[in-house]
Design a protein around this motif. Structure first.
Motif, PDB file in Angstrom:
ATOM      1  N   UNK A   1       3.381  -0.792 -10.824  1.00 43.01           N
ATOM      2  CA  UNK A   1       2.815   0.192  -9.642  1.00 43.01           C
ATOM      3  C   UNK A   1       3.088   0.801  -9.561  1.00 43.01           C
ATOM      4  N   UNK A  36      -2.151   9.368 -16.181  1.00 42.09           N
ATOM      5  CA  UNK A  36      -4.004   9.266 -15.838  1.00 42.09           C
ATOM      6  C   UNK A  36      -3.479   9.857 -14.621  1.00 42.09           C
ATOM      7  N   UNK A  37      -2.708   9.925 -13.971  1.00 48.90           N
ATOM      8  CA  UNK A  37      -3.216  11.004 -12.634  1.00 48.90           C
ATOM      9  C   UNK A  37      -2.601  11.885 -12.734  1.00 48.90           C
ATOM     10  N   UNK A  62       0.688  -1.079  -0.037  1.00 47.05           N
ATOM     11  CA  UNK A  62      -0.230   0.143  -0.261  1.00 47.05           C
ATOM     12  C   UNK A  62       0.722   1.405   0.279  1.00 47.05           C
ATOM     13  N   UNK A  63       1.238   1.328   0.740  1.00 46.47           N
ATOM     14  CA  UNK A  63       2.977   2.560   0.423  1.00 46.47           C
ATOM     15  C   UNK A  63       2.959   2.339  -0.695  1.00 46.47           C
ATOM     16  N   UNK A  97      -0.325   4.656 -16.202  1.00 48.11           N
ATOM     17  CA  UNK A  97      -1.188   5.566 -14.337  1.00 48.11           C
ATOM     18  C   UNK A  97      -0.509   6.384 -14.500  1.00 48.11           C
ATOM     19  N   UNK A 119      -6.328   1.028 -17.011  1.00 49.89           N
ATOM     20  CA  UNK A 119      -5.039   1.652 -16.220  1.00 49.89           C
ATOM     21  C   UNK A 119      -3.687   0.413 -15.698  1.00 49.89           C
ATOM     22  N   UNK A 120      -4.571   0.889 -14.854  1.00 48.44           N
ATOM     23  CA  UNK A 120      -4.057  -0.967 -13.551  1.00 48.44           C
ATOM     24  C   UNK A 120      -3.663  -2.015 -14.033  1.00 48.44           C
ATOM     25  N   UNK A 124       1.742  14.551  -9.228  1.00 48.65           N
ATOM     26  CA  UNK A 124       0.529  15.085  -8.065  1.00 48.65           C
ATOM     27  C   UNK A 124       0.451  16.028  -7.601  1.00 48.65           C
ATOM     28  N   UNK A 139       3.172   5.367  -9.058  1.00 49.14           N
ATOM     29  CA  UNK A 139       2.931   5.495  -8.350  1.00 49.14           C
ATOM     30  C   UNK A 139       3.959   6.345  -7.419  1.00 49.14           C
TER      31      UNK A 139
END
Lengths: 823, 386
Positions: free
Chosen positions: A622, A750-751, A555-556, A747, A729-730, A633, A626
């Motif tokens: 991913x 799209x972000x 997750x992180x 990815x 995307x993913x 972002x 990210x």
């Protein structure tokens, strides 16, 4: 008759013929029965029995001429004459023989008369002799009886003397320690003494003997009890004691308890070796845990050897087992042998037979051996459990082999004993335990190797943090190993380790090892133990732990370095394509596995490995996506887009994005193939300009927007979307570089798009986005499989920015180009 | 495919969608448009169930582009919007309470395409003045309340308003501030319909927090509920401790707020950020999610719903069913499953909403202004009902 025509001058033949005819006549014929029958039928045969003179005469008269008849007649006459003379000769000869026989008989008559007289004389003589003999024996009768009586007295006296001398003799024997003689002497006298014990003198002797024998038995018992006496002495003692009517049961107990005390010492000696083991054990554990890993390239130098060190401080297991075998097992065998010699196999004699000693003794022996063996086994098992380190398997195998081999001796001595099978159980347990240990050692090794790889990956980042920015991914090769090197070294280490473990485990099934032909080692050990328990489990462990990297760090996105994910993914993929089948084939060949029970098929393992590889690669995409997404972002969220100044440069974050993408491209390229991309025009970067060309922008941002006609503004992009495929995307990626990079860029962009849609832009804000997107366009198209994807997404970003713009006046394309080329 | 009827309505770029909560007869959705250059509107989408016709009415919302819209649970004419206002080169999102003019229904919906002629304007009731607190992320009505209390989430502030004098005056009755490192900002929130309306859940960054409105204090905090930003929340209408959340990690997670260490369940069906998650108001196994992968997914989460799990349908009733396939499935308990994936949208779906009037109907709104109304598949509907 044909011979009638031949002249009878040839003498011998003719005579024989005549004899035979005579014989014939008197019925003595022994030959020519057939001819007789043949002739007999013919009435014209002159010699045949059915001769009919009339027929014969008629026949002659009809057939022959006169001359012939004359000849025939003369011939006939001649024959008759010769027959007559023959007859006469025979009669004469017979008469002579009769005369001589009569003479002989007459002479014999005279001789017999003489002999009869002599016989009468002989019988008279014999009668005289018999009479004399009877007379003599009658006179000798008395004396003979006397002699017999005397000799009887003499024997009795000798016996009495023996009895009287017995106490002294026994004493002497006692002094000389000639126990055997004493016992045999006493045994001889015992019955007599018993019988005549009512007489005081005998009684005295008996009592004396009793005392002495008691003493003797005491001494024997003493000797028996004494530890020092040898086995042979002991057996003698026992024999004597048995003869002395000592109860066999007690003797057995004594014998065994005496032996027990010696075994006690042996076992305590063995246990003493175990005593200091806890110290070595923890020491071994510490050694295993330490993992310097200073040199990341060669984990073998440090961590390979370390987990495989054994606790060396105490005696090693071979010594231990040796000692156990030599001291305990061999003396146990000896005791069993001598015990059987003494109590079980001895010929049963006299009243001893009735007591059924062997059965009782055998029972006692079994109990005794079982208890001792159980204690010994528990010691051995404790010692085996201490073998935690997986250093030298051969040592253990040899130890177990010796252990097992020596126990076979007991099985020979004691056929019904459960001891050898218990020993085999221990060996089997030890083998099972060992496989588990190897598996955990392999797992530790794998983790250590991964830690090393991780460190190796982390090192360049710290030392050459700037290098990755400037040099783009291809970090200084001299200083640190590249990814492919790390991959090959890692997979080689693992493979070698696995092979060496297999080799070690293989020792269990070597031909010269006694227990290798047990059914467990032939079947279950190979298939369930080695193949499933070790190899398959290890491969599954690799896949599983790889998958855990995706989940725990998921997750992180932090803890696992992306390069490690990439490397593991490739490792799993390699396993899927070749390594797994290689390892399993190797195992099957080495262990000649016969699968009685169902085993995991290669395909299932391969599928698992592939799944793990796919998951890792997806996760890599991913994580990398990210990282870039976060940069984009932050850059969009933290800026005030309404009040920004006119763009002069591409924003640094875009350059960073391109650099990072390039370095990822290099990184992935090291491990994965290029992959297929859709054909694109040579001037891709140029072509995209048209998308943002001012004329089209004009259409898009023209004030044609009215609430009543909302369709128009979106027409273009909607048409575009209608004809382009939906972008996931993913989504899972393929195992090649282009697919991975496409995933990451998708990815990221799209972000970017979603973030732009949440902001409001001023005129220059839009223009900055235009510049940034153009810059991305210039560099990113080359990484992806379908450049239209990048076009589409960037187009969408600029479109959205324009829509979210308070004052949408786009920048001239030429100015954008100048800015981008300058930046 | 009779049971999957869908109806399209075109609006301009829009993010804000809500069902008209107080309306229980007509199937009605409200959509707020986003335009920086033109007057923004509220589109009132009426769905005529019997004739399968969509009627659209338009009301002017001239305050600014609408980011969030929410209808009063008590008065169907009252609604709140969060809209962005640009002043002095500064964009600020404000919130206000509006009333729909009473004559909108008679007026404009007969010629929906011609709404530009004389669109009526929303009547402003009051501002939820937030100049001191920054941009408002959303406004939440008290669920099933009397339409007197709303909560607004502005930056890191949580404000509880009392609406007085027929909602024409709003006063802050209490407030709380989220303190912490960095710039904290609420992204979403949901007022729990349970516990006598005293609880609220909010999302900021990756965390989900629960608040007690009586003391305005935090009661639980699920740190790292999602790997990335949490986008939306919804309470299970029937199970008071259950909560669904969605976010940028493409996941939908279900939480039991009594055990916040691990989610009860996790769905990973979307291939991009999930922007919206909604429980069906009456059948809480039905869950709707909208994502920027342009998909809307309807899931059937039986295992964590309030419906008796694994309840078997009677064979007799099933035999009446025309579809033999359903018969086979009915014999074993329902599993958690995806019921349908709706792919009618071509741009990111930012909002999904169940109808307040018909529990089997839902709408989804994508950025390109396409509103799609779908029904729950009839077979499933019957299985849930029977």
């Amino acid at each position: 008759m044909s011979s009638a025509t031949t002249p009878p001058d040839s003498d011998p033949s003719q005579r024989r013929r005549v004899h035979s005819m005579l014989k014939h006549y008197y019925g003595l014929n022994e030959e020519g029965k057939v001819t007789e029958q043949a002739e007999s039928l013919d009435p014209c045969d002159i010699n045949g029995p059915h001769f009919d003179p009339e027929v014969y005469l008629n026949k002659l008269r009809m057939e022959c001429s006169l001359g012939e008849l004359m000849d025939h007649e003369s011939c006939m006459v001649k024959q008759i004459r010769s027959l007559d003379s023959d007859m006469q000769t025979l009669v004469y000869e017979n008469y002579n023989k009769f005369i001589s026989a009569t003479d002989t008989i007459r002479k014999m008559k005279n001789d017999f008369k003489k002999m009869e007289d002599e016989m009468d004389c002989l019988s008279a003589n014999m009668a005289a002799i018999t009479e004399f003999s009877a007379h003599i024996s009658g006179t000798l009768q008395d004396q003979h009886a006397q002699i017999t009586k005397l000799s009887g007295v003499h024997t009795l006296l000798r016996k009495l003397q023996f009895l009287f001398e017995l106490p002294a003799r026994l004493n002497k024997c006692l002094e000389l320690q000639a126990y055997a003689q004493a016992v045999s002497a006493h045994r001889r006298a015992r019955c007599v003494l018993q019988q005549y014990s009512h007489m005081p003198s005998f009684r005295g002797i008996q009592d004396d003997c009793h005392v002495i024998m008691e003493q003797l038995a005491q001494q024997l018992r003493q000797k028996f009890r004494d530890g020092g006496s040898s086995a042979k002495d002991l057996s003698e003692c026992v024999e004597l004691l048995l003869q002395l009517d000592e109860p066999a049961e007690e003797l057995c107990d004594k014998f065994l308890s005496h032996a027990q005390s010696r075994f006690e010492a042996d076992l305590q000696g063995l246990e003493a070796e175990l005593k200091d083991s806890p110290v070595t054990d923890t020491g071994g554990g510490l050694v295993q845990k330490t993992n310097p890993g200073s040199n990341p390239v060669s984990p073998s130098s440090s961590s390979t050897t370390n987990p495989f060190l054994s606790p060396t401080a105490g005696t090693d297991i071979l010594e231990f087992i040796d000692r156990g075998c030599n001291e305990f097992v061999s003396s146990l065998c000896l005791v069993i042998a001598s015990y059987q010699e003494l109590f079980i196999n001895r010929p049963q004699e006299g009243e001893l037979a009735s007591k059924n000693i062997p059965e009782m003794a055998n029972g006692k022996l079994h109990v005794f051996v079982d208890t001792l063996a159980a204690r010994y086994f528990s010691l051995v098992e404790r010692r085996i459990q201490e073998e935690k380190g997986v250093s030298d398997n051969s040592l253990l195998v040899r130890a177990l082999d010796r252990f097992h081999r020596r126990l076979q001796a007991i099985s020979k001595l004691l056929p019904g004993s459960a001891v050898p099978s218990q020993g085999t159980e221990i060996v089997v347990r030890a083998a099972r335990e060992r496989i588990k240990q190897y598996l955990s050692a392999l797992q530790t090794f794998y983790h250590d190797s991964l830690t090393d790889v991780r460190q190796a990956l982390a090192a360049p980042r710290q030392s050459a943090g700037g290098a990755s920015v400037s040099g783009g991914g291809a970090t200084s090769k001299d200083a640190t190993p590249s990814l492919p090197e790390l991959l090959t070294s890692l997979s080689n280490f693992i493979l070698n380790q696995l092979k060496s473990v297999l080799a070690s485990v293989h020792l269990f099934t070597a031909k010269d090892i006694t227990f290798s032909n047990k059914p467990y080692f032939k079947g279950e050990f190979c298939s369930q133990g080695v193949r499933e328990g070790l190899v398959v489990s290890f491969i599954k462990f690799i896949c599983q732990s790889s998958r855990q990297y995706c989940e725990s760090a998921g997750d992180r996105g932090g803890s696992t370095p992306p390069a490690l994910l990439l490397l593991l993914s490739r490792l799993c993929l390699d396993y899927e394509t070749s390594t797994i089948s290689y390892i399993l084939t190797l195992t099957d060949e080495q262990f000649l596995v016969q699968h009685h029970t169902p085993v995991t098929p290669v395909t299932a393992l391969c599928a698992e490995a592939r799944e793990a590889a796919q998951k890792l690669l997806n996760h890599y995409v991913k994580v990398q996506g990210l990282i870039i997404s976060q940069m984009l972002r932050k850059s969009v969220e933290t800026r005030d887009w309404v009040n920004t100044i006119e763009p002069r440069n591409v924003r640094a974050v875009m350059k960073r994005v391109v650099e990072d993408t390039t370095s990822i491209d290099v990184q992935v390229g090291l491990l994965y193939e290029e992959g297929v991309r859709k054909a694109h025009s040579s001037d891709s970067s140029k072509r995209t300009f048209s998308v943002y060309s001012s004329s089209r922008q004009q259409i898009r941002y023209a004030p044609s927007y009215t609430p009543s006609a909302p369709m128009d503004t979106n027409l273009l992009s909607n048409i575009h979307k209608l004809f382009s495929e939906r972008i996931d995307i993913f989504s899972p990626v393929e195992f090649n570089k282009v697919s991975v990079l496409t995933g990451i860029i998708k990815i990221s962009l799209k972000t970017f798009l979603e973030c732009v849609r949440l902001r409001t832009f001023g005129r220059y804000g839009l223009q900055q986005i235009q510049v940034d997107c153009h810059y991305l366009q210039m560099y990113l198209w080359r990484f992806v499989s379908d450049e239209n994807l990048v076009h589409f997404l960037l187009d969408e970003i600029v479109g959205s920015a324009a829509h979210r713009c308070l004052d949408p006046s786009p920048m001239e394309q030429s100015v954008i180009e100048v800015i981008c080329e300058r930046g | 495919f009779v049971n999957k009827l869908q109806y399209l309505a075109r609006i301009d770029r829009a993010r804000a969608l809500t069902a008209q909560t107080a309306e229980t007869d007509a199937i009605r959705f409200l959509v707020g448009t986003q335009s920086l250059k033109f007057d923004n509107q509220i589109h009132i989408i009426d769905f005529d169930d019997e004739n399968n016709v969509i009627n659209k009415s338009v009301l002017l919302h001239d305050a600014g582009e609408i980011w969030h819209i929410s209808g009063s649970p008590a008065d169907k004419a009252v609604l709140t919007t969060c809209y962005s206002k640009t002043s002095e080169s500064r964009v600020l999102t404000c919130a206000a309470v509006w009333r729909m003019p009473p004559e909108w229904e008679s007026g404009s919906h007969e010629s929906p395409d011609d709404s530009s002629n004389n669109p009526q304007t929303l009547e402003l009731l009051c501002h939820l003045d937030n100049t001191a607190h920054g941009s408002v992320a959303c406004v939440l009505w008290e669920p099933m309340g009397d339409g007197k209390r709303v909560i607004s989430l502005a930056e890191n502030h949580m404000l509880l308003w009392d609406l007085q004098e027929s909602s024409t005056k709003a006063t802050i009755s209490s407030s709380a501030t989220l303190e912490g490192k960095g710039q904290l900002k609420f992204t979403a929130g949901k007022w729990s319909p349970h516990h006598n309306n005293t609880q609220l859940a909010t999302a900021n960054d990756t965390a989900i927090r629960g608040w007690d409105l009586r003391s305005m204090s935090q009661i639980y905090c699920i740190e790292n509920a999602h790997g990335q930003l949490v986008r939306d929340l919804d309470f299970n209408p029937n199970k008071q401790y259950y909560l669904a959340s969605c976010g940028d990690d493409c996941k939908v997670k279900f939480w039991d707020v009594r055990h916040i260490n691990e989610p009860v369940k996790c769905l990973e069906e979307h291939s991009h950020w999930v922007w919206s998650v909604r429980y069906n108001h009456s059948h809480d196994q039905l869950l709707l999610t909208g994502s920027s992968d342009s998909r809307v997914i309807l899931s059937n989460m039986v295992s964590i719903s309030s419906e008796p799990f694994g309840h078997l349908v009677d064979d007799d009733e099933l035999s009446d069913n025309e579809e033999s396939q359903q018969e086979d499935k009915g014999k074993e308990p329902l599993q958690d499953s995806i019921i349908a994936t709706y792919e009618e949208h071509e741009d990111s779906v930012y909002a999904v909403e169940w109808s307040a009037a018909d529990p089997w109907l839902f709408a989804s709104l994508s950025y390109d202004g396409r509103l799609v109304i779908n029904r729950v598949p009839r077979a499933l509907k019957y299985r849930i009902l029977l």
